[in-house]
Motif scaffolding. Structure first.
Motif, PDB file in Angstrom:
ATOM      1  N   CYS A  56      36.177  29.596  41.225  1.00  0.00           N
ATOM      2  CA  CYS A  56      36.863  29.947  42.466  1.00  0.00           C
ATOM      3  C   CYS A  56      36.354  31.289  43.000  1.00  0.00           C
ATOM      4  O   CYS A  56      35.678  32.046  42.306  1.00  0.00           O
ATOM      5  CB  CYS A  56      38.348  30.045  42.144  1.00  0.00           C
ATOM      6  SG  CYS A  56      39.406  30.385  43.555  1.00  0.00           S
ATOM      7  N   CYS A  77      38.158  33.667  43.097  1.00  0.00           N
ATOM      8  CA  CYS A  77      38.811  34.613  42.189  1.00  0.00           C
ATOM      9  C   CYS A  77      38.187  34.606  40.799  1.00  0.00           C
ATOM     10  O   CYS A  77      38.716  35.247  39.887  1.00  0.00           O
ATOM     11  CB  CYS A  77      40.317  34.334  42.120  1.00  0.00           C
ATOM     12  SG  CYS A  77      40.771  32.900  41.120  1.00  0.00           S
ATOM     13  N   CYS A 125      41.775  25.441  42.150  1.00  0.00           N
ATOM     14  CA  CYS A 125      41.917  26.595  41.248  1.00  0.00           C
ATOM     15  C   CYS A 125      43.348  26.647  40.734  1.00  0.00           C
ATOM     16  O   CYS A 125      44.282  26.792  41.520  1.00  0.00           O
ATOM     17  CB  CYS A 125      41.588  27.887  41.988  1.00  0.00           C
ATOM     18  SG  CYS A 125      41.862  29.352  40.967  1.00  0.00           S
ATOM     19  N   CYS A 137      44.917  30.445  41.684  1.00  0.00           N
ATOM     20  CA  CYS A 137      45.315  30.927  43.015  1.00  0.00           C
ATOM     21  C   CYS A 137      45.563  29.801  44.006  1.00  0.00           C
ATOM     22  O   CYS A 137      45.976  30.059  45.135  1.00  0.00           O
ATOM     23  CB  CYS A 137      44.271  31.907  43.563  1.00  0.00           C
ATOM     24  SG  CYS A 137      42.765  31.113  44.139  1.00  0.00           S
TER      25      CYS A 137
HETATM   26 ZN   LIG Z   1      41.297  31.051  42.425  1.00  0.00          ZN
END
Ligand SMILES: [Zn+2]
Length: 205
Positions: free
Chosen positions: A160, A162, A177, A180
């Motif tokens: 992701c 993130c 994901c 998140c």
């Molecule tokens: Zn994420």
């Protein structure tokens, strides 16, 4: 901020807010964007282009032919090679010079991260938000969000924005994901395709 022990060419361009630490070297014609952090002993070769908000950790080597987009992370001791046909001398023994050499063109796209000690062979593109594992030897392009590991590096999954690993969703190309909640349309992994083909072959036999 440029540390007094760093060596920054007067012909390099350094963006506002960028910090360059001990013993780093930035060569002529290099361009480094705003708000970057250039760690101790980093080498940024002639003409290398680095975007904004890029973190380059200690002792990473960025050789000519490389472009790094905004928001990229480059771990400590990462090496970007730039010679596809490395030789010190020609077949007849003559010393090769810069005039004999065509730099490979390498691109690291927005938001990608390169783990510590990875080696990136020249002429490749590392996709947006991709993640290269520590110690990987990257010999092929890495797709957007691709997670590659090993030597030579293989695509083992997707990550992701993130940096958490994505999980396959309901659709064939759907990934999400768990951390998140972002979701993405990405190609199935090459290994998954092979496994499905193998099952089909087994049923057909
Ligand atoms: Zn994420």
């Amino acid at each position: 901020m440029i540390h007094p022990t760093a060596e920054v060419s007067p012909e390099a361009r350094i963006g506002r807010g960028t910090r360059i630490w001990h013993e780093a070297q930035v060569r002529e014609g290099a361009v480094v964007g705003a708000d970057c952090n250039i760690g101790k002993g980093v080498y940024i070769g002639p003409g290398v282009v680095v975007g904004e908000r890029v973190k380059i950790q200690n002792r990473a080597s960025l050789y000519p032919g490389l472009t790094v987009e905004d928001g990229v992370f480059i771990g400590p001791h990462v090496v970007f090679t730039n010679d596809r046909y490395p030789r010190s001398i020609a077949p007849e023994g003559r010393l090769l010079t810069d005039a004999d050499w065509e730099p490979g063109v390498t691109l690291v796209r927005h938001g990608a991260s390169i783990g510590a000690g990875a080696v990136i062979i020249c002429g490749l593109t590392i996709g947006r938000w991709a993640l290269v594992g520590a110690g990987a030897l990257v010999t092929h392009d890495v797709p957007d969000h691709g997670l590659v590991m090993g030597a030579p590096a293989r695509l083992v999954g997707y990550v992701c924005d993130c940096a958490r690993k994505l999980e396959p969703g309901k659709g064939r190309a759907h990934w999400h994901c768990p951390a998140c909640g972002r979701s993405f349309e990405l190609a199935p992994l090459p290994g998954g395709v092979r496994r499905r083909r193998a099952r089909r072959t087994a049923r057909g036999a």
